[in-house]
Enzyme design. Structure first.
Site, PDB file in Angstrom:
ATOM      1  N   CYS A 147      37.309  44.679  30.395  1.00 44.79           N
ATOM      2  CA  CYS A 147      36.989  45.773  31.320  1.00 44.79           C
ATOM      3  C   CYS A 147      35.685  46.444  30.915  1.00 44.79           C
ATOM      4  O   CYS A 147      35.661  47.303  30.034  1.00 44.79           O
ATOM      5  CB  CYS A 147      38.125  46.783  31.363  1.00 44.79           C
ATOM      6  N   CYS A 150      35.590  50.176  31.471  1.00 40.63           N
ATOM      7  CA  CYS A 150      36.304  50.958  30.452  1.00 40.63           C
ATOM      8  C   CYS A 150      35.506  51.013  29.148  1.00 40.63           C
ATOM      9  O   CYS A 150      35.426  52.050  28.507  1.00 40.63           O
ATOM     10  CB  CYS A 150      37.659  50.328  30.107  1.00 40.63           C
ATOM     11  N   ASP A 151      34.964  49.893  28.730  1.00 42.89           N
ATOM     12  CA  ASP A 151      34.434  49.782  27.370  1.00 42.89           C
ATOM     13  C   ASP A 151      32.915  49.647  27.280  1.00 42.89           C
ATOM     14  O   ASP A 151      32.334  49.855  26.205  1.00 42.89           O
ATOM     15  CB  ASP A 151      35.040  48.543  26.675  1.00 42.89           C
TER      16      ASP A 151
END
Ligand code: NAP
Length: 332
Positions: A147, A150-151
């Protein structure tokens, strides 16, 4: 088998499940959460959803300094339990949904659970390539992720060459997002043609630091200790699908974007309706499914947004929908 019919049973323990539990518990619906033991990847089996594989969550409002995925899920659980949510460390392996209720669920220990309403919040799992080193580095925050949203903004990825595997819209979206931080973003695709829509392709390809490596698969993920002794990715080993030739590409991060699979196996033959991608089909703007008293929240019903905050939002909706449904049927 206990004769008790629960008002609300929630299946799944990611942001959608716990948020549904918080709302249901505060409405005195005595929710029970079956946390599940979802298979997150070829080698990772644990409850808590995809956030258990996320190191730092920096885009969930209310955490200005960020929070680790597992820590956030613990906080969600604690908040739900504070209002009386019962947590069951079990998986629901099969269901018998009854149009006239109650619904019958069976656990992995062969126990039967009865419920007037069921909230499905089992999420989806990212598809992985299936390499041992990929899994190890994903688990340890070593620069492998499924992701980018997300990261990808983490400091460890700044100004580094990064690789994204996949040729679909997700891969384009993730790769385009990463071009903001990376020195170069490589799409690694197994064919010579992208599956992604033209507009998404062009959005990525228009970036000056975008590159596509055609006809390549990732055969291994190489790593070494960083200056703090933490094992991090250094390169990927690639194989040319036409010639079989092996090569190495130095990268500071690998993002796997080869699709997601909703965790719906245990409800496949239950009469529940799915959309054409296999996600639970919802009715209109609500979280209601085609079966009375059965609701779905989070990624199991969302192939599009797949964020912790959107999952939590629909978890709240599902609890409110369940509460209204119970009220309408004189069950509370
Ligand atoms: P997808 O469309 O199924 O694409 C998956 C990609 O991964 C394909 O290019 C596929 O290669 C590749 N792949 C699959 N297994 C692989 C493996 N083992 N090794 C290497 N490559 C592999 O999945 P998605 O991109 O996640 O999209 C899912 C759905 O969400 C789509 O309908 C998409 O349009 C939608 N979506 C839309 C947006 C948007 O519009 N903003 C953003 C994200 C997703 P092949 O092409 O060779 O099969």
């Amino acid at each position: 088998m206990s004769d008790q019919v629960h008002k609300v049973v929630i299946i799944g323990s990611g942001p959608a499940g716990w948020t549904a539990a918080i709302y249901a518990a505060r409405a005195n619906l005595d929710p029970v959460v079956y946390v599940g033991v979802a298979k997150q990847s070829p080698s990772i089996q644990l409850p808590g959803g995809q956030l258990m594989l996320t190191t730092d969550v920096e885009n969930y409002p209310g955490f200005p300094e960020g929070v680790s995925g597992p820590q956030m899920m613990q906080m969600f659980q604690k908040q739900a339990e504070r209002f009386g949510t019962k947590t069951q460390p079990r998986d629901i392996v099969s269901v018998e949904f009854n149009q006239n209720g109650p619904h019958k669920l069976t656990t992995d220990k062969d126990e039967t659970v009865l419920a007037h309403t069921v909230i499905l919040a089992t999420g989806a799992t990212a598809n992985w390539i299936g390499l041992d080193n990929e899994q190890r580095l994903a688990r340890n925050g070593g620069g492998v992720s499924a992701c980018a949203v997300c990261d990808g903004a983490l400091p460890m990825f700044r100004d580094k060459p990064l690789a994204v595997v996949g040729g679909g819209d997700s891969a384009m979206e993730e790769a385009t997002y990463l071009t903001k931080f990376a020195s170069t973003v490589y799409i690694i695709h197994r064919r010579d043609e992208l599956r992604a829509s033209k507009v998404m392709q062009e959005r990525f390809l228009s970036k000056p630091n975008a590159k596509v490596l055609w006809n390549k698969t990732v055969e291994d993920v190489l790593s070494a200790p960083d200056q703090h002794g933490h094992e991090v990715i250094t390169a990927v080993q690639l194989k040319d699908t036409l010639t079989g030739e092996l090569s190495e590409l130095e990268v500071g991060g690998l993002f796997v974007a080869i699709g997601h699979t909703p965790a719906t196996g245990f409800v496949k033959d239950s009469g529940l309706e799915f959309d054409d991608k296999g996600y639970v089909d919802l009715k209109g703007k609500s979280t209601a499914t085609n079966i009375p008293g059965v609701f779905a929240a989070g990624d199991v019903a969302d192939s599009e947004y797949r964020q912790a905050i959107t999952a939590a939002g629909t978890g709240c909706q599902a609890a409110l929908d369940a509460e209204h449904w119970l009220g309408d049927h004189d069950l509370i």
